[in-house]
Design a protein around this motif. Structure first.
Motif, PDB file in Angstrom:
ATOM      1  N   SER A  41       1.041  -1.118  -0.343  1.00 24.85           N
ATOM      2  CA  SER A  41       0.445  -0.073  -0.418  1.00 24.85           C
ATOM      3  C   SER A  41       0.901   1.258   0.372  1.00 24.85           C
ATOM      4  O   SER A  41       0.386   2.081  -0.424  1.00 24.85           O
ATOM      5  CB  SER A  41      -0.319  -0.082   1.277  1.00 24.85           C
ATOM      6  OG  SER A  41      -0.246   0.609   2.557  1.00 24.85           O
ATOM      7  N   LEU A  42       2.142   1.173   0.604  1.00 29.06           N
ATOM      8  CA  LEU A  42       2.717   2.703   0.847  1.00 29.06           C
ATOM      9  C   LEU A  42       3.418   2.353  -0.249  1.00 29.06           C
ATOM     10  O   LEU A  42       4.070   3.611  -1.057  1.00 29.06           O
ATOM     11  CB  LEU A  42       4.027   1.486   1.209  1.00 29.06           C
ATOM     12  CG  LEU A  42       3.479   2.030   3.100  1.00 29.06           C
ATOM     13  CD1 LEU A  42       4.585   1.744   4.091  1.00 29.06           C
ATOM     14  CD2 LEU A  42       3.459   3.479   3.888  1.00 29.06           C
ATOM     15  N   GLU A  44       2.201   1.787  -3.515  1.00 29.02           N
ATOM     16  CA  GLU A  44       0.990   2.353  -3.780  1.00 29.02           C
ATOM     17  C   GLU A  44       1.025   4.014  -4.237  1.00 29.02           C
ATOM     18  O   GLU A  44       0.906   5.119  -5.141  1.00 29.02           O
ATOM     19  CB  GLU A  44      -0.317   1.737  -4.290  1.00 29.02           C
ATOM     20  CG  GLU A  44      -0.178   0.012  -4.256  1.00 29.02           C
ATOM     21  CD  GLU A  44      -0.602  -0.116  -6.259  1.00 29.02           C
ATOM     22  OE1 GLU A  44      -0.491   1.398  -6.979  1.00 29.02           O
ATOM     23  OE2 GLU A  44      -0.817  -1.110  -6.364  1.00 29.02           O
ATOM     24  N   GLU A  45       1.002   4.875  -2.392  1.00 31.70           N
ATOM     25  CA  GLU A  45       0.832   5.398  -2.099  1.00 31.70           C
ATOM     26  C   GLU A  45       1.767   6.344  -3.320  1.00 31.70           C
ATOM     27  O   GLU A  45       1.800   7.873  -4.170  1.00 31.70           O
ATOM     28  CB  GLU A  45       1.050   5.614  -1.298  1.00 31.70           C
ATOM     29  CG  GLU A  45      -0.107   5.474  -0.241  1.00 31.70           C
ATOM     30  CD  GLU A  45      -1.378   6.570  -0.328  1.00 31.70           C
ATOM     31  OE1 GLU A  45      -1.643   7.505  -0.669  1.00 31.70           O
ATOM     32  OE2 GLU A  45      -2.569   6.273  -0.793  1.00 31.70           O
ATOM     33  N   LEU A  46       3.119   5.914  -3.020  1.00 30.26           N
ATOM     34  CA  LEU A  46       4.230   6.156  -3.688  1.00 30.26           C
ATOM     35  C   LEU A  46       4.416   6.637  -4.837  1.00 30.26           C
ATOM     36  O   LEU A  46       4.553   7.719  -5.647  1.00 30.26           O
ATOM     37  CB  LEU A  46       5.890   5.415  -2.832  1.00 30.26           C
ATOM     38  CG  LEU A  46       7.382   5.563  -3.333  1.00 30.26           C
ATOM     39  CD1 LEU A  46       7.886   5.674  -2.922  1.00 30.26           C
ATOM     40  CD2 LEU A  46       7.286   5.736  -5.012  1.00 30.26           C
ATOM     41  N   ARG A  48       0.893   7.569  -6.906  1.00 31.56           N
ATOM     42  CA  ARG A  48       0.394   7.947  -6.820  1.00 31.56           C
ATOM     43  C   ARG A  48       0.858   9.062  -6.677  1.00 31.56           C
ATOM     44  O   ARG A  48       1.188  10.211  -8.071  1.00 31.56           O
ATOM     45  CB  ARG A  48      -0.819   8.461  -6.740  1.00 31.56           C
ATOM     46  CG  ARG A  48      -1.367   6.387  -6.426  1.00 31.56           C
ATOM     47  CD  ARG A  48      -3.320   6.982  -5.868  1.00 31.56           C
ATOM     48  NE  ARG A  48      -2.923   6.618  -4.452  1.00 31.56           N
ATOM     49  CZ  ARG A  48      -3.373   4.637  -3.984  1.00 31.56           C
ATOM     50  NH1 ARG A  48      -3.480   3.824  -5.177  1.00 31.56           N
ATOM     51  NH2 ARG A  48      -3.210   4.510  -2.959  1.00 31.56           N
ATOM     52  N   ALA A  49       1.314   9.405  -6.122  1.00 32.42           N
ATOM     53  CA  ALA A  49       2.408  10.784  -5.307  1.00 32.42           C
ATOM     54  C   ALA A  49       3.112  11.466  -6.605  1.00 32.42           C
ATOM     55  O   ALA A  49       3.137  12.646  -6.536  1.00 32.42           O
ATOM     56  CB  ALA A  49       3.225  10.702  -4.086  1.00 32.42           C
ATOM     57  N   ALA A 216       3.967  13.718   3.588  1.00 30.57           N
ATOM     58  CA  ALA A 216       2.643  13.281   4.068  1.00 30.57           C
ATOM     59  C   ALA A 216       2.640  11.781   4.996  1.00 30.57           C
ATOM     60  O   ALA A 216       3.582  11.145   4.746  1.00 30.57           O
ATOM     61  CB  ALA A 216       1.713  12.105   2.852  1.00 30.57           C
ATOM     62  N   ASN A 218       1.838   8.426   6.808  1.00 29.21           N
ATOM     63  CA  ASN A 218       1.334   6.932   6.386  1.00 29.21           C
ATOM     64  C   ASN A 218       0.770   5.719   7.320  1.00 29.21           C
ATOM     65  O   ASN A 218       2.131   6.084   8.376  1.00 29.21           O
ATOM     66  CB  ASN A 218       1.177   6.163   4.735  1.00 29.21           C
ATOM     67  CG  ASN A 218       1.309   7.353   4.173  1.00 29.21           C
ATOM     68  OD1 ASN A 218       0.457   7.168   2.936  1.00 29.21           O
ATOM     69  ND2 ASN A 218       1.536   8.070   3.040  1.00 29.21           N
ATOM     70  N   LEU A 225       6.024   9.875   4.134  1.00 27.28           N
ATOM     71  CA  LEU A 225       6.064  10.033   1.970  1.00 27.28           C
ATOM     72  C   LEU A 225       6.491  11.075   2.009  1.00 27.28           C
ATOM     73  O   LEU A 225       6.009  12.032   1.816  1.00 27.28           O
ATOM     74  CB  LEU A 225       4.986   9.400   1.156  1.00 27.28           C
ATOM     75  CG  LEU A 225       5.683   9.502  -0.024  1.00 27.28           C
ATOM     76  CD1 LEU A 225       6.160   8.811  -0.907  1.00 27.28           C
ATOM     77  CD2 LEU A 225       3.963   8.949  -1.063  1.00 27.28           C
TER      78      LEU A 225
END
Length: 231
Positions: A41-42, A44-46, A48-49, A216, A218, A225
């Motif tokens: 999930s981290l 994926e966040e990276l 997207r960022a 951000a 998380n 992040l």
């Protein structure tokens, strides 16, 4: 073992440099960790960022077994991964060779403090769970800035991460098995390496040529992040 010092009333962790053999021995360990739901999930966040990777040249510093690049790469993405461990690089090549991922990919054994690329070679540079392990994070950030003409995205344990905080997260979210074990291990390692505050990391990155630094939190504040643009 790490040694603690005192500079400007701030506790500073001085860490030794890992050898490639230490990571060579843990290829399966890190590959399983990269496939946990919380680290996935981290990742994926990276991704997207950093925005779309379509048609972009992406560098992953400390790529491990390439799982992060596999998540974000599209057909037209050019991906390059570097890692200190030859065995990690071999596993990355194996995994990419078995997938229908991007047509252009390369994996190289290299030191994050001396990246083997010309300046301004990559539009996006990513690095997950690496900077906090480095003896000299500023050297790594400077090298990333040298080879990048666009965006960087970093994932590191936050200032509050540690065994106690990760154990509380595990209990709250009822993690079990390897999901639990790997998260607590991340907290254990974080206690003996760099745990950056947002202000500290911002100042460090700006000294190394990055601007527009954004952070951000998380995983209930365990993970930090960070994105920035090349100055």
């Amino acid at each position: 073992m790490p040694k603690a010092g005192q500079i400007n009333n701030r506790r500073v962790i001085q860490v030794r440099k890992f050898s490639s053999s230490e990571f060579d021995e843990r290829v399966d360990f890190f590959d399983r960790m990269a496939r946990t739901k919380w680290l996935g999930s981290l990742h994926e966040e990276l991704i997207r960022a950093t925005g779309t990777w379509k048609g972009k040249r992406i560098l992953d510093v400390g790529c491990g077994t390439g799982r992060l690049l596999m998540r974000g790469a599209e057909d037209t993405t050019e991906v390059t991964g570097v890692d200190l461990s030859p065995c990690m690089i071999e596993r990355s090549k194996q995994l990419f060779g078995e997938t229908k991922g991007p047509k252009s990919w390369a994996f190289l054994t290299a030191d994050a403090e001396a990246l083997p690329f010309r300046g301004n070679s990559f539009s996006i540079t990513v690095s997950a769970c690496v900077l906090f392990l480095m003896p000299d994070p500023e050297k790594v950030l400077s090298e990333m800035a040298r080879v990048t003409y666009g965006t960087v995205a970093l994932l590191n344990p936050s200032r509050v991460n540690g065994i106690k905080a990760s154990a509380q997260y595990v209990e709250k979210h009822r993690l079990t098995g390897e999901e639990k074990d790997f998260l607590i291990q991340w907290g254990r390692v974080a206690e003996h390496r760099h745990r950056f505050s947002e202000n500290e990391l911002t100042q460090m990155m700006e000294r190394c040529g990055w601007r527009n630094v954004v952070h951000a939190n998380n995983l209930d504040g365990l993970a930090l992040l960070t994105t920035a643009q090349r100055a």
